[in-house]
Write a protein that holds these residues in place. Structure first.
Motif, short mmCIF file in Angstrom:
data_model
loop_
_atom_site.label_atom_id
_atom_site.label_comp_id
_atom_site.label_asym_id
_atom_site.label_seq_id
_atom_site.Cartn_x
_atom_site.Cartn_y
_atom_site.Cartn_z
N ILE A 89 58.18 19.35 35.04
CA ILE A 89 56.72 18.30 35.10
C ILE A 89 55.84 19.32 36.03
N GLU A 90 55.81 20.24 36.46
CA GLU A 90 54.78 21.34 37.21
C GLU A 90 54.72 22.02 36.38
N ARG A 91 55.66 22.79 35.80
CA ARG A 91 55.04 23.47 34.85
C ARG A 91 54.15 23.40 33.50
N VAL A 92 54.80 22.02 33.51
CA VAL A 92 53.72 21.34 32.04
C VAL A 92 51.95 21.41 32.98
N GLU A 93 52.08 20.96 34.29
CA GLU A 93 51.18 20.47 35.41
C GLU A 93 50.30 21.70 35.00
N HIS A 94 50.86 23.17 35.77
CA HIS A 94 50.49 24.14 35.63
C HIS A 94 49.67 24.89 34.69
N VAL A 95 50.40 24.90 33.29
CA VAL A 95 49.77 25.25 32.19
C VAL A 95 48.51 24.22 31.53
N THR A 96 48.74 22.64 32.16
CA THR A 96 47.18 21.73 31.90
C THR A 96 46.35 22.46 32.24
N ARG A 97 46.64 22.90 34.03
CA ARG A 97 45.50 23.12 34.21
C ARG A 97 44.86 24.87 34.06
N ARG A 98 45.88 25.22 34.03
CA ARG A 98 45.23 26.88 32.69
C ARG A 98 44.86 26.71 31.87
N THR A 99 45.41 26.07 30.87
CA THR A 99 44.47 25.47 29.48
C THR A 99 43.22 25.42 29.71
N VAL A 100 42.75 24.21 31.09
CA VAL A 100 41.19 24.42 31.10
C VAL A 100 40.82 24.86 31.52
N GLU A 101 41.77 26.38 32.42
CA GLU A 101 40.87 27.31 33.22
C GLU A 101 40.36 28.50 31.83
N VAL A 102 41.77 28.40 30.83
CA VAL A 102 41.20 29.32 29.61
C VAL A 102 39.47 29.15 28.61
N LEU A 103 40.19 28.01 28.43
CA LEU A 103 38.85 26.73 27.97
C LEU A 103 37.64 27.16 28.11
#
Lengths: 202, 202
Positions: A89-103
Motif C-alpha cells: 500500500i505504501e509502495r503504490v502510494e509512492h508510485v501514484t505520487r511519483r506518477t503525478v510528479e512525472v506528469l
C-alpha cells in the motif's frame, strides 16, 4: 518557440536532438501526430527539413524519443527504493505520487504519450509500454489487497483504471507556474489522499 | 448503422430527428465535429443532404440536440429529491452516482459533450453549461465541507476537477454490455466509494 509561417531559411540550425524534440512534441500535441508533416516541423523549428534530417531519421524517431522521455520517467519511479520496499500500500502510494510528479514535470511528453493512437509501430510500442506500466501498478494494488490494506469490495482492474483516469485528467487543465512548487505539492497530495483515503472525513 | 461510401440514394428516408441524431452523434465522435460535413452525415445516414435538411437546419442543430440530451440528463440529476434534500455529503454522493449513470446511459452524447471545443456558438454554449454543472457540484462539495463531512485539507476546486477527471475518463474505455446491469452497478459503486471513501481499508 511558436509555430509560424515565416520562411524556414531565416534561422541558423542551433538545435540538438533534445531541443528539437521540445519543438516537435508541441507540434505533435497541437496537430496530432498523424496530422504533423516534416513541413510542419520544419516551419515550427524555423530550420529546413534537411537540417531536421541531420538530427533525426524522421518524425517517427521524434515520436519515439518524445514518448520514451515520458515512459522512462514513469518506469524509473517503479525502481525507486520506496516503490520496491515496504508494504504494498505504501509502495503504490509512492508510485501514484511519483506518477503525478512525472506528469507535471514532463507535461508535453506525457500528454503526447496519453494521446498515442496505435497507427504506427512506434505508437503500438508506446501503447504496449503504457499497458505494462498500468499492469505494474495493478500488481501493486493487488498485493495491497492481499495484505488487507485495500477495500475488499473494489475490483482491482476497475480501481486501476479509475486511478489513472483521475491522474491522467490532469493533462487537460494542469499548467505549470514559475513559482508553482507549493501548488504542485498540494496537487500531488490531493490526488494521493483522494484516491486512497477519499474525500469524506474519517 | 455504420459509415459507408455507398450512394446516398440507396435508402428511403425513414428517419425522425431523434433517429437521425443517433447517426450524427457517432459521426461527430468519429471525425470530430469540425471535421464532419453534411456530406459525411448524408453518407452515414444513407439519405440525401436535402432529406437531412428536411429534419434539421444543419449540423449545428444536430450538435445542439446531441449535447442537450447529455446536459438534460445531467441537470435533471441535480433536481432529483435526493440531490435536493438531506446532508450535502449525501446529496453530492447521489449526484456523483447519477452522473456516472447518465454517462453510461447516454455514452455517445456525453462523449460528444466532453469533446466540445468552443469554435462555434453552440459549442461555447455547451462549454458554459458544462461549467455550470461542474459549479453546482463544486457548491455541493463546499456545503459538505462546511458541514465538516469533507476533509479540510482538500481544496474544493481541485477535488471537483479530480472527481470529474475520474468520472469522465470512463468515456475512454467503458462500453455497455447487453447484460451489463450488474457490471454497471459495480462500476457506479466503485467510483462513488473510491471518490468519497478511498481505496484504503478503514
Amino acid at each position: 518557440m511558436t509555430t509560424t509561417d515565416r520562411p524556414t531559411a531565416a534561422k541558423r540550425d542551433t538545435y540538438t536532438p533534445e531541443t528539437l524534440l521540445a519543438v516537435a512534441v508541441n507540434v505533435f500535441n497541437e496537430r496530432g501526430y498523424d496530422g504533423t508533416s516534416m513541413e510542419h516541423l520544419s516551419k515550427a523549428a524555423g530550420i529546413s527539413k534537411s537540417s531536421i534530417y541531420h538530427h533525426v531519421a524522421g518524425k517517427e524517431e521524434l515520436l519515439r524519443r518524445a514518448v520514451s522521455r515520458a515512459l522512462d520517467g514513469l518506469f524509473a519511479a517503479l525502481e525507486e527504493p520506496r516503490a520496491q520496499r515496504g508494504r504494498a500500500i505504501e509502495r503504490v502510494e509512492h508510485v501514484t505520487r511519483r506518477t503525478v510528479e512525472v506528469l507535471m514535470a514532463e507535461l508535453p511528453y506525457v500528454t503526447l504519450l496519453l494521446r498515442v493512437r496505435g497507427n504506427t509501430q512506434t505508437e503500438r510500442w508506446a501503447l504496449e509500454r503504457r499497458r505494462e506500466f498500468d499492469q505494474r501498478v495493478a500488481d501493486l494494488l493487488k498485493a495491497a489487497a492481499a495484505d488487507g490494506d485495500l477495500r475488499a469490495d473494489v475490483d482491482i482492474r476497475l480501481a486501476t483504471r479509475l486511478l489513472f483516469g483521475m491522474i491522467n485528467s490532469l493533462v487537460e487543465w494542469y499548467r505549470p507556474h514559475p513559482d508553482g512548487g507549493a501548488e504542485q505539492e498540494q496537487l500531488v497530495d490531493t490526488v494521493v489522499r483522494m484516491a486512497f483515503d477519499g474525500l469524506r472525513t474519517g
